[in-house]
Design a protein around this motif. Sequence first.
Motif, PDB file in Angstrom:
ATOM      1  N   ASP A  28      20.143 -14.683  67.349  1.00  0.00           N
ATOM      2  CA  ASP A  28      20.801 -15.925  66.655  1.00  0.00           C
ATOM      3  C   ASP A  28      21.975 -15.447  65.819  1.00  0.00           C
ATOM      4  N   ASN A  29      22.836 -14.256  66.028  1.00  0.00           N
ATOM      5  CA  ASN A  29      23.891 -13.752  65.626  1.00  0.00           C
ATOM      6  C   ASN A  29      23.602 -13.376  63.985  1.00  0.00           C
ATOM      7  N   LYS A  30      22.459 -12.890  63.729  1.00  0.00           N
ATOM      8  CA  LYS A  30      22.085 -12.529  62.439  1.00  0.00           C
ATOM      9  C   LYS A  30      22.300 -10.992  62.192  1.00  0.00           C
ATOM     10  N   ARG A  31      22.862 -10.638  60.889  1.00  0.00           N
ATOM     11  CA  ARG A  31      23.199  -9.136  60.590  1.00  0.00           C
ATOM     12  C   ARG A  31      22.077  -8.688  59.750  1.00  0.00           C
ATOM     13  N   LEU A  32      21.397  -7.542  59.978  1.00  0.00           N
ATOM     14  CA  LEU A  32      20.494  -6.863  59.526  1.00  0.00           C
ATOM     15  C   LEU A  32      21.067  -6.389  58.182  1.00  0.00           C
ATOM     16  N   GLY A  33      20.382  -6.661  56.953  1.00  0.00           N
ATOM     17  CA  GLY A  33      20.722  -6.012  55.657  1.00  0.00           C
ATOM     18  C   GLY A  33      20.107  -6.815  54.741  1.00  0.00           C
ATOM     19  N   ILE A  34      19.781  -6.204  53.531  1.00  0.00           N
ATOM     20  CA  ILE A  34      19.237  -6.782  52.313  1.00  0.00           C
ATOM     21  C   ILE A  34      19.922  -7.019  51.226  1.00  0.00           C
ATOM     22  N   SER A  35      20.963  -6.313  50.781  1.00  0.00           N
ATOM     23  CA  SER A  35      21.636  -6.632  49.638  1.00  0.00           C
ATOM     24  C   SER A  35      22.535  -8.043  49.402  1.00  0.00           C
ATOM     25  N   SER A  36      22.569  -8.742  50.728  1.00  0.00           N
ATOM     26  CA  SER A  36      23.104  -9.868  50.836  1.00  0.00           C
ATOM     27  C   SER A  36      22.063 -11.081  50.475  1.00  0.00           C
ATOM     28  N   SER A  37      20.900 -10.656  50.468  1.00  0.00           N
ATOM     29  CA  SER A  37      19.863 -11.785  50.176  1.00  0.00           C
ATOM     30  C   SER A  37      20.097 -12.061  48.552  1.00  0.00           C
ATOM     31  N   LEU A  38      20.274 -10.994  47.904  1.00  0.00           N
ATOM     32  CA  LEU A  38      20.198 -11.336  46.370  1.00  0.00           C
ATOM     33  C   LEU A  38      21.474 -12.146  46.168  1.00  0.00           C
ATOM     34  N   ARG A  39      22.520 -11.923  46.876  1.00  0.00           N
ATOM     35  CA  ARG A  39      23.856 -12.879  46.644  1.00  0.00           C
ATOM     36  C   ARG A  39      23.318 -14.378  47.113  1.00  0.00           C
ATOM     37  N   CYS A  42      21.505 -15.733  44.352  1.00  0.00           N
ATOM     38  CA  CYS A  42      22.262 -16.155  43.240  1.00  0.00           C
ATOM     39  C   CYS A  42      22.919 -17.356  43.579  1.00  0.00           C
ATOM     40  N   ALA A  43      23.624 -17.378  44.923  1.00  0.00           N
ATOM     41  CA  ALA A  43      24.316 -18.566  45.097  1.00  0.00           C
ATOM     42  C   ALA A  43      23.368 -19.643  45.141  1.00  0.00           C
ATOM     43  N   ALA A  44      22.217 -19.739  45.236  1.00  0.00           N
ATOM     44  CA  ALA A  44      21.114 -20.721  45.475  1.00  0.00           C
ATOM     45  C   ALA A  44      20.827 -21.333  44.102  1.00  0.00           C
ATOM     46  N   CYS A  45      20.725 -20.202  43.068  1.00  0.00           N
ATOM     47  CA  CYS A  45      20.027 -20.492  41.877  1.00  0.00           C
ATOM     48  C   CYS A  45      21.186 -20.632  40.663  1.00  0.00           C
ATOM     49  N   LYS A  59      23.148 -21.479  55.149  1.00  0.00           N
ATOM     50  CA  LYS A  59      23.184 -20.861  56.513  1.00  0.00           C
ATOM     51  C   LYS A  59      22.815 -19.531  56.727  1.00  0.00           C
ATOM     52  N   GLU A  60      22.449 -19.058  55.517  1.00  0.00           N
ATOM     53  CA  GLU A  60      21.727 -17.751  55.491  1.00  0.00           C
ATOM     54  C   GLU A  60      20.396 -17.607  54.740  1.00  0.00           C
ATOM     55  N   SER A  61      19.709 -18.800  54.939  1.00  0.00           N
ATOM     56  CA  SER A  61      18.402 -18.877  53.945  1.00  0.00           C
ATOM     57  C   SER A  61      17.245 -18.037  54.917  1.00  0.00           C
ATOM     58  N   TRP A  62      17.765 -17.729  56.175  1.00  0.00           N
ATOM     59  CA  TRP A  62      16.726 -16.694  56.800  1.00  0.00           C
ATOM     60  C   TRP A  62      16.410 -15.670  56.109  1.00  0.00           C
ATOM     61  N   ALA A  67      13.539 -10.875  53.544  1.00  0.00           N
ATOM     62  CA  ALA A  67      13.353 -10.129  52.402  1.00  0.00           C
ATOM     63  C   ALA A  67      11.784 -10.232  52.104  1.00  0.00           C
ATOM     64  N   GLY A  68      11.263 -11.382  52.053  1.00  0.00           N
ATOM     65  CA  GLY A  68       9.893 -11.903  51.730  1.00  0.00           C
ATOM     66  C   GLY A  68       9.093 -11.154  52.708  1.00  0.00           C
ATOM     67  N   GLY A  69       9.526 -10.805  54.039  1.00  0.00           N
ATOM     68  CA  GLY A  69       8.780 -10.090  54.922  1.00  0.00           C
ATOM     69  C   GLY A  69       8.695  -8.761  54.566  1.00  0.00           C
ATOM     70  N   LEU A  70       9.783  -8.073  54.412  1.00  0.00           N
ATOM     71  CA  LEU A  70       9.908  -6.648  53.767  1.00  0.00           C
ATOM     72  C   LEU A  70       8.803  -6.374  52.614  1.00  0.00           C
ATOM     73  N   VAL A  71       8.839  -7.249  51.840  1.00  0.00           N
ATOM     74  CA  VAL A  71       8.060  -7.229  50.424  1.00  0.00           C
ATOM     75  C   VAL A  71       6.485  -7.139  50.842  1.00  0.00           C
ATOM     76  N   LEU A  72       6.187  -8.196  51.733  1.00  0.00           N
ATOM     77  CA  LEU A  72       5.051  -8.473  52.293  1.00  0.00           C
ATOM     78  C   LEU A  72       4.429  -7.223  53.299  1.00  0.00           C
ATOM     79  N   GLY A  73       5.109  -6.789  54.057  1.00  0.00           N
ATOM     80  CA  GLY A  73       4.953  -5.731  54.933  1.00  0.00           C
ATOM     81  C   GLY A  73       4.813  -4.380  53.968  1.00  0.00           C
TER      82      GLY A  73
END
Length: 186
Positions: A28-39, A42-45, A59-62, A67-73
């Motif tokens: 799905d043309n998704k880019r691996l990386g975790i730091s953007s999840s914090l951004r 923040c944009a959501a909240c 568009k980036e809610s995936w 990130a949740g999967g990384l924590v759970l894993g």
Amino acid sequence: MDLLYKPWPWYIAGPIIGLAVPTLLWIDNKRLGISSSLRHLCAACAPGNIPLFKYDWKKESWSFFFAGGLVLGGLIGGWVFANPDPVAISSKTVEYFASFGIHPQKGLMPSEIYNWGTLVSLKGFLLMIVGGFLVGFGTRYAQGCTSGHGILGLSALQWPSLIATGSFFLAGILFSHFVLPYILAL
């Protein structure tokens, strides 16, 4: 079952991580990386009119699930499939840290450094607060974290990621040789 309780060698874990990059891009043309999840969080909240957070974060809610999967894993791996063997640390590393009063123990985090009492000391403040700020600043300045640049950027043959990854390693080496000994001696 023993496979789940022991660390995997680099030649198995590395290709699995490496194959995650093209798989995400291909599916799905998704880019691996975790730091953007914090951004995105923040944009959501974040209330207000902050230009950095003015974009369609939905568009980036995936990445929240990633990130949740990384924590759970990590939780499952750390509790359910915890390695019963002690952490393998080089004898030279053990000697080096012992010279600063940091002794081997079970786990990765030495209690002489990582505890609430140390946090209010100068050493703890420098290592955890200032260090955390510098990591966050560097991640933002480099426009990505080590996983984003080192895994996705390098696999996509991006020169900025090669420079960023080399800078991460060089800074780590220089810090550990020229700054960390002074902080640990505090």
